[in-house]
Scaffold this active site. Structure first.
Site, PDB file in Angstrom:
ATOM      1  N   ARG A   1     -30.023   3.090  -0.406  1.00  0.00           N
ATOM      2  CA  ARG A   1     -28.814   2.286  -0.599  1.00  0.00           C
ATOM      3  C   ARG A   1     -28.933   1.024   0.251  1.00  0.00           C
ATOM      4  O   ARG A   1     -29.741   0.947   1.161  1.00  0.00           O
ATOM      5  CB  ARG A   1     -27.553   3.044  -0.110  1.00  0.00           C
ATOM      6  CG  ARG A   1     -27.175   4.281  -0.891  1.00  0.00           C
ATOM      7  CD  ARG A   1     -26.673   3.949  -2.286  1.00  0.00           C
ATOM      8  NE  ARG A   1     -26.192   5.134  -2.974  1.00  0.00           N
ATOM      9  CZ  ARG A   1     -26.976   6.017  -3.612  1.00  0.00           C
ATOM     10  NH1 ARG A   1     -28.284   5.853  -3.640  1.00  0.00           N
ATOM     11  NH2 ARG A   1     -26.451   7.056  -4.214  1.00  0.00           N
TER      12      ARG A   1
ATOM     13  N   GLN B   1     -32.710   9.271  -0.899  1.00  0.00           N
ATOM     14  CA  GLN B   1     -31.973   8.352  -1.764  1.00  0.00           C
ATOM     15  C   GLN B   1     -31.744   7.048  -0.988  1.00  0.00           C
ATOM     16  O   GLN B   1     -31.492   7.079   0.213  1.00  0.00           O
ATOM     17  CB  GLN B   1     -30.651   8.970  -2.262  1.00  0.00           C
ATOM     18  CG  GLN B   1     -29.636   9.400  -1.224  1.00  0.00           C
ATOM     19  CD  GLN B   1     -29.867  10.805  -0.659  1.00  0.00           C
ATOM     20  OE1 GLN B   1     -30.989  11.254  -0.508  1.00  0.00           O
ATOM     21  NE2 GLN B   1     -28.784  11.497  -0.313  1.00  0.00           N
TER      22      GLN B   1
ATOM     23  N   TYR C   1     -15.389   7.253 -11.588  1.00  0.00           N
ATOM     24  CA  TYR C   1     -14.969   6.098 -10.771  1.00  0.00           C
ATOM     25  C   TYR C   1     -15.607   4.823 -11.334  1.00  0.00           C
ATOM     26  O   TYR C   1     -14.939   3.792 -11.495  1.00  0.00           O
ATOM     27  CB  TYR C   1     -15.400   6.360  -9.329  1.00  0.00           C
ATOM     28  CG  TYR C   1     -15.280   5.184  -8.384  1.00  0.00           C
ATOM     29  CD1 TYR C   1     -14.045   4.756  -7.901  1.00  0.00           C
ATOM     30  CD2 TYR C   1     -16.421   4.517  -7.936  1.00  0.00           C
ATOM     31  CE1 TYR C   1     -13.950   3.691  -7.014  1.00  0.00           C
ATOM     32  CE2 TYR C   1     -16.335   3.458  -7.038  1.00  0.00           C
ATOM     33  CZ  TYR C   1     -15.097   3.051  -6.594  1.00  0.00           C
ATOM     34  OH  TYR C   1     -15.015   1.995  -5.707  1.00  0.00           O
TER      35      TYR C   1
ATOM     36  N   GLY D   1     -13.002   6.883  -2.411  1.00  0.00           N
ATOM     37  CA  GLY D   1     -13.596   7.643  -1.318  1.00  0.00           C
ATOM     38  C   GLY D   1     -15.097   7.541  -1.382  1.00  0.00           C
ATOM     39  O   GLY D   1     -15.640   6.787  -2.198  1.00  0.00           O
TER      40      GLY D   1
ATOM     41  N   ASP E   1       0.864  -1.192   0.000  1.00  0.00           N
ATOM     42  CA  ASP E   1       0.000   0.000   0.000  1.00  0.00           C
ATOM     43  C   ASP E   1       0.893   1.233   0.000  1.00  0.00           C
ATOM     44  O   ASP E   1       2.083   1.160   0.333  1.00  0.00           O
ATOM     45  CB  ASP E   1      -0.923   0.012   1.238  1.00  0.00           C
ATOM     46  CG  ASP E   1      -2.170   0.882   1.019  1.00  0.00           C
ATOM     47  OD1 ASP E   1      -2.022   2.108   0.849  1.00  0.00           O
ATOM     48  OD2 ASP E   1      -3.280   0.340   1.003  1.00  0.00           O
TER      49      ASP E   1
ATOM     50  N   GLU F   1     -14.470   9.474   3.612  1.00  0.00           N
ATOM     51  CA  GLU F   1     -15.330   8.507   4.287  1.00  0.00           C
ATOM     52  C   GLU F   1     -16.624   8.286   3.515  1.00  0.00           C
ATOM     53  O   GLU F   1     -17.112   9.167   2.822  1.00  0.00           O
ATOM     54  CB  GLU F   1     -15.641   8.969   5.728  1.00  0.00           C
ATOM     55  CG  GLU F   1     -16.390  10.258   5.866  1.00  0.00           C
ATOM     56  CD  GLU F   1     -15.501  11.509   5.776  1.00  0.00           C
ATOM     57  OE1 GLU F   1     -14.386  11.417   5.244  1.00  0.00           O
ATOM     58  OE2 GLU F   1     -15.951  12.580   6.217  1.00  0.00           O
TER      59      GLU F   1
ATOM     60  N   ASP G   1       4.160   2.516  -4.261  1.00  0.00           N
ATOM     61  CA  ASP G   1       3.141   3.076  -5.146  1.00  0.00           C
ATOM     62  C   ASP G   1       2.955   2.157  -6.349  1.00  0.00           C
ATOM     63  O   ASP G   1       3.877   2.007  -7.175  1.00  0.00           O
ATOM     64  CB  ASP G   1       3.598   4.477  -5.592  1.00  0.00           C
ATOM     65  CG  ASP G   1       2.506   5.214  -6.340  1.00  0.00           C
ATOM     66  OD1 ASP G   1       1.604   4.556  -6.906  1.00  0.00           O
ATOM     67  OD2 ASP G   1       2.561   6.456  -6.375  1.00  0.00           O
TER      68      ASP G   1
ATOM     69  N   ALA H   1     -20.478  -1.397  -7.454  1.00  0.00           N
ATOM     70  CA  ALA H   1     -21.854  -1.160  -7.909  1.00  0.00           C
ATOM     71  C   ALA H   1     -21.949   0.123  -8.728  1.00  0.00           C
ATOM     72  O   ALA H   1     -22.940   0.331  -9.443  1.00  0.00           O
ATOM     73  CB  ALA H   1     -22.779  -1.062  -6.706  1.00  0.00           C
ATOM     74  N   CYS H   2     -20.917   0.973  -8.641  1.00  0.00           N
ATOM     75  CA  CYS H   2     -20.925   2.229  -9.406  1.00  0.00           C
ATOM     76  C   CYS H   2     -20.824   1.990 -10.912  1.00  0.00           C
ATOM     77  O   CYS H   2     -20.912   2.936 -11.693  1.00  0.00           O
ATOM     78  CB  CYS H   2     -19.795   3.152  -8.947  1.00  0.00           C
ATOM     79  SG  CYS H   2     -20.097   3.823  -7.312  1.00  0.00           S
TER      80      CYS H   2
END
Ligand code: NAD
Length: 328
Positions: free
Chosen positions: A219, A217, A148, A75, A32, A190, A50, A118-119
């Site tokens: 979720r 909305q 994203y 994010g 990471d 977050e 990186d 899911a995006c």
């Protein structure tokens, strides 16, 4: 013994996954950009590096049998849906995936797990907060609501292309809002469960918390332990995916805020303020998961929320105490 690489191990899901793999007795290398902020990882090797740099990737994939690729420029809505970070999100995450695949296959890595999202699903299928469509085969014609999501879709395709052309094995999961302790809870990256927990923990009883948009909305939120279980089951199965790993317990953000307030035993009002919101409705569709893996998540939201709230509350308390000491 199998040698595993977890990329993005300094992050939320990667950190939990490392612990699970170690409990199973596997040899684990982690990589990471940063050390994990909230826990000590029981890894065999931790490489600070990186993954946009191919020489780093060549180094970390050496001698590895399987890779769990969780690193992403990532994010919550405040980071992904404002448009301000689009170029970085696409450039950074795409480079990581390209490097992992190319260096991995050259090094003889046999199997890759990739964490999609899911995006990827079309915005047009998620306009109705009561009836979103997130079945895996609804993804094309593509129209993700964020860059994203486009990067995730592109990367799914590179993994599949490497499978076809180079014979590596891949497993693709589309996560739906994973939450739990030891994840980012402040600072702008977050996600909504941690953000609501933080706002509730910071609020005085009888006060208000802010929710972006009208809060209607919807979720669904999957507790981290079940996400990790799903990852392991998918990786050990014969199913390639892409497959949803999420919860089917859909609620509105207003309801989420009310449930967290109840856990905290606080009476709080909700003040709706302008802010990035993403699609109107999103829910996991677990039919394919259940069919292919014979398993689907079953933990009720309230259980994971209780654990998560207690953890965020402790973080808020410690953070406040440190800030007070620094101003003395
Ligand atoms: P996270 O941000 O906590 O972890 C990602 C980690 O990747 C971070 O620790 C970050 O430092 C690392 N990273 C980013 N760029 C890097 C680079 N160039 N080199 C090395 N490390 C780098 O996110 P998470 O919630 O643990 O998510 C893990 C994966 O799952 C991501 O790919 C994310 O897109 C995907 N996902 C997560 C969710 C969710 O609800 N958490 C939902 C859908 C998909």
């Amino acid at each position: 013994m199998k040698r595993i690489l977890v990329s993005g191990a300094g992050g939320f899901i990667g950190g939990h996954l490392v612990k699970r793999l170690k409990r199973e007795g596997l040899w684990v290398r982690a990589v990471d950009l940063k050390h994990h902020e909230y826990t000590r990882l029981p890894v065999d090797e931790f490489v600070l590096g990186d993954l946009r740099d191919p020489s780093v990737v060549s180094y970390v994939v050496a001698g590895i049998d399987e890779i769990y690729q969780l690193a992403a420029d990532m994010g919550g809505a405040g980071y992904l849906f404002t448009g301000d970070n689009d170029a970085d999100v696409m450039h950074n995450s795409a480079l990581v995936n390209l490097n992992i695949l190319e260096c991995g296959r050259l090094a003889g890595v046999k199997k890759f797990f990739y964490s999609s999202s899911a995006c990827v699903y079309p915005e047009s299928n998620q306009m109705d907060s009561d009836n979103p469509n997130c079945a895996e085969d609804s993804v094309y014609p593509a129209q993700p609501d964020s860059e994203y999501g486009w990067e995730k879709l592109f990367s799914e395709r590179i993994y599949l292309a490497y499978m076809r052309n180079y014979g590596v094995q891949v497993r693709l999961a589309r996560f739906h809002n994973i939450f739990g302790p030891q994840g980012t809870w402040m600072g702008g990256r977050e996600k909504v469960p941690a953000a609501i927990c933080r706002k509730v923990a910071e609020a005085a009883d009888g006060g208000n918390i802010e929710v972006w948009g009208d809060g209607k909305q919807s979720r669904s939120f999957l507790y981290i332990d079940e996400c990790i279980e799903g990852i392991r089951r998918l990786m050990e199965s014969n199913f390639i995916g892409p497959v949803n790993i999420g919860s089917e317990e859909m609620i509105t953000i207003n309801e989420l805020a009310r449930r967290v307030s109840a856990i905290a035993r606080k009476k709080l009002g909700i003040r709706h303020v302008p802010g990035p919101q993403g699609v109107r409705g999103r829910n996991s569709d677990n039919r394919l998961l259940a069919k292919k893996l014979g398993w689907a998540p079953s933990c009720p939201l309230c259980e994971g929320l209780e654990e998560t709230y207690r953890w965020v509350e402790t973080q808020v308390r410690e953070h406040t105490a440190v800030a007070a000491l620094q101003t003395e």
